[in-house]
Write a protein that holds these residues in place. Structure first.
Motif, PDB file in Angstrom:
ATOM      1  N   THR A  63       0.834  -1.199   0.000  1.00 37.12           N
ATOM      2  CA  THR A  63       0.000   0.000   0.000  1.00 37.12           C
ATOM      3  C   THR A  63       0.870   1.250   0.000  1.00 37.12           C
ATOM      4  O   THR A  63       0.593   2.228  -0.707  1.00 37.12           O
ATOM      5  CB  THR A  63      -0.925   0.019   1.230  1.00 37.12           C
ATOM      6  OG1 THR A  63      -1.714  -1.176   1.248  1.00 37.12           O
ATOM      7  CG2 THR A  63      -1.851   1.230   1.191  1.00 37.12           C
ATOM      8  N   ASN A  96      -3.332   1.640   9.852  1.00 37.78           N
ATOM      9  CA  ASN A  96      -3.829   0.301   9.548  1.00 37.78           C
ATOM     10  C   ASN A  96      -4.347  -0.400  10.797  1.00 37.78           C
ATOM     11  O   ASN A  96      -5.336  -1.138  10.749  1.00 37.78           O
ATOM     12  CB  ASN A  96      -2.732  -0.544   8.892  1.00 37.78           C
ATOM     13  CG  ASN A  96      -2.618  -0.288   7.408  1.00 37.78           C
ATOM     14  OD1 ASN A  96      -3.457   0.377   6.815  1.00 37.78           O
ATOM     15  ND2 ASN A  96      -1.574  -0.798   6.795  1.00 37.78           N
ATOM     16  N   SER A  99      -7.811   1.417  11.620  1.00 37.09           N
ATOM     17  CA  SER A  99      -8.891   1.045  10.703  1.00 37.09           C
ATOM     18  C   SER A  99      -9.239  -0.438  10.832  1.00 37.09           C
ATOM     19  O   SER A  99     -10.415  -0.816  10.737  1.00 37.09           O
ATOM     20  CB  SER A  99      -8.491   1.367   9.258  1.00 37.09           C
ATOM     21  OG  SER A  99      -7.324   0.661   8.872  1.00 37.09           O
ATOM     22  N   THR A 103     -13.097  -2.304  12.005  1.00 38.00           N
ATOM     23  CA  THR A 103     -13.816  -3.352  11.269  1.00 38.00           C
ATOM     24  C   THR A 103     -13.989  -4.601  12.124  1.00 38.00           C
ATOM     25  O   THR A 103     -15.086  -5.178  12.184  1.00 38.00           O
ATOM     26  CB  THR A 103     -13.060  -3.696   9.980  1.00 38.00           C
ATOM     27  OG1 THR A 103     -12.882  -2.512   9.196  1.00 38.00           O
ATOM     28  CG2 THR A 103     -13.829  -4.729   9.172  1.00 38.00           C
ATOM     29  N   THR A 196     -16.994   0.134   5.824  1.00 41.12           N
ATOM     30  CA  THR A 196     -15.948   0.065   4.802  1.00 41.12           C
ATOM     31  C   THR A 196     -15.803   1.395   4.081  1.00 41.12           C
ATOM     32  O   THR A 196     -14.683   1.882   3.871  1.00 41.12           O
ATOM     33  CB  THR A 196     -16.279  -1.044   3.780  1.00 41.12           C
ATOM     34  OG1 THR A 196     -16.427  -2.290   4.460  1.00 41.12           O
ATOM     35  CG2 THR A 196     -15.156  -1.167   2.749  1.00 41.12           C
ATOM     36  N   PHE A 197     -16.917   1.988   3.730  1.00 34.14           N
ATOM     37  CA  PHE A 197     -16.907   3.290   3.065  1.00 34.14           C
ATOM     38  C   PHE A 197     -16.404   4.378   4.005  1.00 34.14           C
ATOM     39  O   PHE A 197     -15.625   5.255   3.608  1.00 34.14           O
ATOM     40  CB  PHE A 197     -18.324   3.609   2.576  1.00 34.14           C
ATOM     41  CG  PHE A 197     -18.474   4.968   1.976  1.00 34.14           C
ATOM     42  CD1 PHE A 197     -17.869   5.285   0.769  1.00 34.14           C
ATOM     43  CD2 PHE A 197     -19.219   5.945   2.624  1.00 34.14           C
ATOM     44  CE1 PHE A 197     -18.007   6.557   0.214  1.00 34.14           C
ATOM     45  CE2 PHE A 197     -19.362   7.216   2.064  1.00 34.14           C
ATOM     46  CZ  PHE A 197     -18.755   7.516   0.862  1.00 34.14           C
ATOM     47  N   GLN A 200     -12.580   4.371   4.471  1.00 32.84           N
ATOM     48  CA  GLN A 200     -11.899   4.954   3.314  1.00 32.84           C
ATOM     49  C   GLN A 200     -11.920   6.478   3.359  1.00 32.84           C
ATOM     50  O   GLN A 200     -10.934   7.135   3.020  1.00 32.84           O
ATOM     51  CB  GLN A 200     -12.548   4.449   2.022  1.00 32.84           C
ATOM     52  CG  GLN A 200     -12.306   2.972   1.762  1.00 32.84           C
ATOM     53  CD  GLN A 200     -13.044   2.476   0.526  1.00 32.84           C
ATOM     54  OE1 GLN A 200     -13.906   3.174  -0.012  1.00 32.84           O
ATOM     55  NE2 GLN A 200     -12.720   1.275   0.071  1.00 32.84           N
ATOM     56  N   LEU A 203      -9.493   7.896   6.023  1.00 33.26           N
ATOM     57  CA  LEU A 203      -8.089   7.861   5.621  1.00 33.26           C
ATOM     58  C   LEU A 203      -7.616   9.239   5.175  1.00 33.26           C
ATOM     59  O   LEU A 203      -6.487   9.649   5.472  1.00 33.26           O
ATOM     60  CB  LEU A 203      -7.894   6.844   4.493  1.00 33.26           C
ATOM     61  CG  LEU A 203      -6.506   6.802   3.836  1.00 33.26           C
ATOM     62  CD1 LEU A 203      -5.455   6.300   4.830  1.00 33.26           C
ATOM     63  CD2 LEU A 203      -6.523   5.921   2.604  1.00 33.26           C
ATOM     64  N   TYR A 204      -8.490   9.960   4.478  1.00 39.75           N
ATOM     65  CA  TYR A 204      -8.111  11.272   3.954  1.00 39.75           C
ATOM     66  C   TYR A 204      -8.402  12.396   4.945  1.00 39.75           C
ATOM     67  O   TYR A 204      -8.122  13.559   4.649  1.00 39.75           O
ATOM     68  CB  TYR A 204      -8.831  11.518   2.631  1.00 39.75           C
ATOM     69  CG  TYR A 204      -8.446  10.494   1.584  1.00 39.75           C
ATOM     70  CD1 TYR A 204      -7.225  10.571   0.931  1.00 39.75           C
ATOM     71  CD2 TYR A 204      -9.293   9.418   1.300  1.00 39.75           C
ATOM     72  CE1 TYR A 204      -6.857   9.616  -0.009  1.00 39.75           C
ATOM     73  CE2 TYR A 204      -8.923   8.459   0.361  1.00 39.75           C
ATOM     74  CZ  TYR A 204      -7.706   8.562  -0.280  1.00 39.75           C
ATOM     75  OH  TYR A 204      -7.333   7.614  -1.199  1.00 39.75           O
TER      76      TYR A 204
END
Length: 278
Positions: A63, A96, A99, A103, A196-197, A200, A203-204
């Motif tokens: 990644t 990582n 996140s 989950t 999941t969305f 993501q 992350l930003y």
């Protein structure tokens, strides 16, 4: 001849109501269950896997290579004068873990619904075991950090002594949000699909692929409230021999404590309905 009747003692376990704190003594009594569930989570993750725990190194490393190619090479994103590969990996390493724990913990109660409906134990053991099992990946990924520091001839500074505090902040944030999501996911199954969305997008919202210098000044007061901002910047400072960015760390640490306390309280409040809706 008189007959004696044996007295039988029963312990009635009643569901908690209202906003109550966690019974840490009860959690300690079930430490063996927590240990075995954590071990089970680790084994299940790498069962029938050829590369096994090597995935804890391969996934973040590849990644990072993609980020280096896209953001560091093509987009020319500023990395504060650091090699972008090292800049990105030191952010992906704690990210990582964060996140992944969201989950794992969010699905922990649903995946163990059979246990919840059949036997009593502190329900908090389930998200805790999911979060603790991810620590192995976090520790293994540290091997890449050592390799990158040697390759780029970079020595950590004195800020490395504050690394445990940053890890505690990371754990508190992960535990708080993880317990909140796990309790929420039992009642609302949409959480599983939305997470999941959401991850993501988050992350930003943290300086993983870009520098904090790129954040407009008018948004800084809100931006620094993200606990992962201080953690990531602190990790970079610790390993790259830079001054610790306390102005980035302490606001996020306060928010992490709030997340942690609220997550526990919400989990306890919802605990009484887990067996009914799981």
């Amino acid at each position: 001849m008189a007959t004696t009747q044996e007295s039988k003692h029963y312990k009635v376990i009643e569901p908690s109501s209202g906003w109550k704190m966690v019974d840490f003594q009860e959690l300690w009594r079930y430490k063996d269950l927590l240990y075995f569930l954590t071990l089970r989570g680790i084994k299940a993750r790498y069962a029938q896997s050829i590369l096994g725990v090597s995935w804890a190194i391969i996934q973040p490393l590849f990644t990072t290579l993609v980020f280096t190619l896209v953001f560091g090479g093509l987009a020319k994103v500023d990395s504060d004068g650091m090699p972008y590969l090292l800049f990105s990996y030191l952010a992906l390493w704690p990210w990582n873990y964060f996140s992944g724990t969201l989950t794992e913990s969010a699905n922990s109660l649903i995946q163990n619904a059979n246990m919840i409906t059949k036997v009593y134990f502190p329900r908090m053991v389930l998200p805790l075991s999911a979060i603790l099992s991810k620590l192995l990946d976090f520790i293994i990924a540290f091997v890449v950090v050592i390799g990158l520091l040697i390759y780029f001839k970079q020595m950590p500074g004195w800020g490395i002594v504050f690394l445990p505090l940053l890890i505690i902040q990371l754990l508190m944030c992960s535990l708080g949000i993880g317990m909140f999501l796990s309790a929420l996911a039992v009642k609302y199954r949409d959480v599983k699909h939305a997470l999941t969305f959401l991850v993501q997008l988050l992350l930003y919202a943290a300086p993983v692929v870009y520098s904090t210098q790129a954040v407009p000044e008018k948004y800084l007061n809100i931006y620094i409230l993200n606990p992962m901002v201080g953690v990531i910047e602190g990790f970079r400072a610790a390993f790259l021999n830079r001054p610790m960015p306390w102005d980035w760390i302490w606001p996020g640490s306060i928010v992490a404590v709030i997340f942690f306390v609220f997550g526990m309280l919400y989990f306890r409040r919802m605990e009484r309905i887990f067996a009914d809706v799981a």
